[in-house]
Design a protein around this motif. Structure first.
Motif, mmCIF file in Angstrom:
data_model
loop_
_atom_site.group_PDB
_atom_site.id
_atom_site.type_symbol
_atom_site.label_atom_id
_atom_site.label_comp_id
_atom_site.label_asym_id
_atom_site.label_seq_id
_atom_site.Cartn_x
_atom_site.Cartn_y
_atom_site.Cartn_z
ATOM 1 N N THR A 161 0.846 -1.199 0.000
ATOM 2 C CA THR A 161 0.000 0.000 0.000
ATOM 3 C C THR A 161 0.875 1.241 0.000
ATOM 4 O OG1 THR A 161 -1.879 -1.059 1.109
ATOM 5 C CG2 THR A 161 -1.739 1.330 1.236
ATOM 6 N N HIS A 162 0.712 2.044 -1.041
ATOM 7 C CA HIS A 162 1.446 3.304 -1.208
ATOM 8 C C HIS A 162 0.616 4.414 -0.570
ATOM 9 C CE1 HIS A 162 3.667 6.570 -2.857
ATOM 10 N NE2 HIS A 162 4.170 5.942 -3.908
ATOM 11 N N CYS B 96 6.547 -0.926 -6.340
ATOM 12 C CA CYS B 96 5.740 -0.924 -7.569
ATOM 13 C C CYS B 96 6.164 -2.028 -8.531
ATOM 14 C CB CYS B 96 5.832 0.438 -8.251
ATOM 15 S SG CYS B 96 4.993 1.768 -7.344
ATOM 16 N N GLU C 177 0.629 -7.257 -5.715
ATOM 17 C CA GLU C 177 -0.485 -6.330 -5.896
ATOM 18 C C GLU C 177 -0.133 -5.006 -5.222
ATOM 19 O OE1 GLU C 177 -3.104 -6.907 -7.702
ATOM 20 O OE2 GLU C 177 -3.064 -9.094 -7.926
ATOM 21 N N VAL C 178 -0.537 -3.907 -5.858
ATOM 22 C CA VAL C 178 -0.270 -2.565 -5.336
ATOM 23 C C VAL C 178 -1.599 -1.864 -5.061
ATOM 24 C CG1 VAL C 178 0.777 -0.309 -5.793
ATOM 25 C CG2 VAL C 178 1.897 -2.404 -6.618
ATOM 26 N N ILE C 179 -1.696 -1.251 -3.885
ATOM 27 C CA ILE C 179 -2.848 -0.434 -3.510
ATOM 28 C C ILE C 179 -2.386 1.005 -3.369
ATOM 29 C CG2 ILE C 179 -4.558 0.042 -1.704
ATOM 30 C CD1 ILE C 179 -4.490 -2.951 -1.012
ATOM 31 N N VAL C 180 -3.165 1.950 -3.902
ATOM 32 C CA VAL C 180 -2.892 3.379 -3.703
ATOM 33 C C VAL C 180 -4.107 3.998 -3.016
ATOM 34 C CG1 VAL C 180 -1.302 3.594 -5.637
ATOM 35 C CG2 VAL C 180 -3.740 3.941 -6.028
ATOM 36 N N ASN D 44 -1.937 7.287 -7.724
ATOM 37 C CA ASN D 44 -2.106 6.394 -8.869
ATOM 38 C C ASN D 44 -1.489 7.012 -10.126
ATOM 39 O OD1 ASN D 44 -3.058 3.922 -9.871
ATOM 40 N ND2 ASN D 44 -4.899 4.878 -10.688
ATOM 41 N N CYS E 18 3.081 1.637 -13.832
ATOM 42 C CA CYS E 18 2.337 0.709 -12.963
ATOM 43 C C CYS E 18 0.845 1.010 -13.138
ATOM 44 C CB CYS E 18 2.767 0.895 -11.508
ATOM 45 S SG CYS E 18 1.975 -0.222 -10.344
ATOM 46 N N ALA F 38 -2.658 -0.805 -10.424
ATOM 47 C CA ALA F 38 -2.842 -0.599 -8.981
ATOM 48 C C ALA F 38 -4.323 -0.488 -8.643
ATOM 49 C CB ALA F 38 -2.101 0.650 -8.526
ATOM 50 N N HIS F 39 -4.658 -0.840 -7.407
ATOM 51 C CA HIS F 39 -6.034 -0.759 -6.922
ATOM 52 C C HIS F 39 -6.200 0.544 -6.138
ATOM 53 C CE1 HIS F 39 -6.479 -5.106 -7.793
ATOM 54 N NE2 HIS F 39 -5.232 -5.172 -7.352
#
Length: 360
Positions: free
Chosen positions: A113-114, A140, A145-148, A154, A163, A166-167
Motif C-alpha cells: 500500500t502506497h 511498484c 499487488e499494489v494499492i494506492v 495512482n 504501474c 494498482a487498486h
C-alpha cells in the motif's frame, strides 16, 4: 488465509496516518475470518496487548533512529512472517517497500500500500530521499499487488513506473462519536464553538508554524487555536515550533485519541490543515465526518477530495491563509454535510480482501 502486516509503527493508539489506517482497517478484516498479525515497533508500544479486536500483535525491538528504524524493523518483520508461514505480507508505505524483493525471494506474496511520496517530506536528507524513492520503485515493480490511497498517487506511479494495475482504495473514516460533554474543553480552558482545530505530527511539511503565524495576525479575543498531536522525534523544528506556539497562546494537547479527541472534533468552530504534503489526510476526513467547516491547502491530495473553492488556500501563502481564516472565525457557527460514502471503512475492508483473494 494468514496476513502479516509490516511497515506500521503499530496499533492501537500510536500516532501516525498509517497507524490510524491500520487500526481501523485490520480489525474489520479480522472480523471476516482472516487471520491478521500486525508486527509492531517495540519502542512505540505502551501496552502489553497480544491482541486487539481480533488482530494478533507481535512486538519486535528496533533502533529508535528515524533513519534506521523502519528498514530494520521491516527486515525483521518479513523474516518473522516467513516463520509464521504467512500467505501474504502486507507492506505499508514506501520506505518499508524497499524490502519487497527480499520478501519475494523468501517465497512470500506481497501486497504493497502506497500512502504517499514520503521523499517529498522536508525532514529527510538526500540519502534518505534516495532510499524512499528506491523503496517506491521496489514496491511498484516487485509487489504482487499494489494499492494506492488516492488518484494523485495512482497517476504518479503510472507516470514513473508504468504501474497501470494498482487498486485505488481510499483512506476511510469511522462513524463520528459525538461527545456533548465539554469536560475536556473545560480542562483545556477553551469554549465550545470558539476554537480552531488542527491535528498531526510536528514536522515541517504540516506547516503548523504558518498556521500559528496566521492565527497571531488575527484578533484572538474570543477564539483559540488548538493543535492535537506531537513529534515522533524531538528535533530543532519541533522544539522551535512548541516555543512559537506557547508564545502565541496556542493550546497544545499532545497526542490524544478517543473521547478527548472526539470532544474537540464535536465542538470546534472549524478545522484547518495547511500541509504541503499529504497522501489522503485522515485528519481532514475525520473533521469532515464531524461536519466541520474546513480550510486546507490546495495540494493535489486535498483537491482530490473536491471541497468548495472557499475551503482552499494557496499552499504556503500565509497572507491568503490569514484572510480566509479571519472570515471563518468572524462567521457564524455552522455545520456542513459532506458526501462521505466512499470513505466507509467497512467498504474499504471488503475492497482490500478482494485484493487478497486475487493471490489465492
Amino acid at each position: 488465509m494468514k496476513i502479516v502486516v509490516v511497515g506500521t509503527r503499530g496499533i492501537p493508539n500510536i500516532l501516525g496516518g498509517v497507524e490510524t489506517h491500520c487500526e481501523e482497517l485490520f480489525p474489520r478484516i479480522a472480523a471476516k475470518g482472516i487471520e491478521v498479525t500486525v508486527v509492531r515497533r517495540q519502542s512505540y508500544v505502551r501496552d502489553s496487548l497480544m491482541e486487539f479486536k481480533g488482530v494478533k500483535l507481535l512486538d519486535i525491538a528496533t533502533p529508535r533512529r528515524k533513519s534506521l528504524e523502519a528498514i530494520v524493523h521491516t527486515f525483521r518483520a518479513i523474516w518473522m512472517a516467513r516463520k509464521l508461514h504467512a500467505d501474504i505480507v502486507h507492506i505499508h508505505a514506501i520506505g518499508p517497500a524497499l524490502l519487497t524483493p527480499f520478501a519475494r525471494l523468501l517465497g512470500l506474496k506481497v501486497v504493497f500500500t502506497h500512502h504517499g511520496p514520503d521523499y517529498d517530506r522536508d525532514k529527510w536528507g538526500r540519502m534518505a530521499k534516495w532510499g524512499l524513492k528506491l523503496g517506491e520503485r521496489m514496491g511498484c515493480y516487485f509487489a504482487n499487488e499494489v494499492i494506492v490511497i488516492s488518484e494523485v498517487i495512482n497517476d504518479l506511479i503510472i507516470r514513473k513506473y508504468n504501474c497501470c494495475n494498482a487498486h485505488l482504495i481510499h483512506n476511510g473514516v469511522p462513524i463520528p462519536d459525538i461527545v456533548e460533554d465539554t469536560f475536556y474543553l473545560d480542562e483545556l480552558g477553551i469554549e465550545k464553538g470558539n476554537y480552531i482545530l488542527t491535528m498531526g505530527r510536528f514536522v515541517p511539511e504540516k506547516n503548523f508554524h504558518q498556521l500559528v503565524h496566521a492565527y497571531s495576525a488575527i484578533s484572538r479575543n474570543s477564539c483559540r487555536l488548538v493543535i492535537a498531536g506531537g513529534a515522533d522525534f524531538e528535533d530543532d523544528y519541533s522544539r522551535n515550533f512548541k516555543r512559537l506556539a506557547k508564545e502565541n497562546g496556542v493550546v497544545l494537547t499532545g497526542f490524544i485519541k478517543g473521547k478527548r479527541l472526539h470532544s474537540l472534533l464535536t465542538h470546534a468552530k472549524c478545522f484547518v490543515l495547511p500541509s504541503s504534503h499529504e497522501g489522503l489526510p485522515i485528519a481532514l476526513l475525520e473533521a469532515m465526518s464531524y461536519r466541520l467547516p474546513v480550510l486546507v491547502s490546495n495540494i493535489p491530495a486535498n483537491l482530490e477530495i473536491g471541497l468548495n473553492y472557499d475551503s482552499y488556500f494557496k499552499v504556503g501563502d500565509e497572507r491568503q491563509l490569514t484572510e480566509k481564516l479571519r472570515k471563518m472565525i468572524q462567521g457564524e457557527l455552522r455545520r456542513i454535510d459532506y458526501p462521505m460514502e466512499e470513505y466507509d471503512w467497512d467498504r474499504i475492508a471488503s475492497q482490500v480482501i478482494h485484493v487478497y483473494n486475487r493471490l489465492r
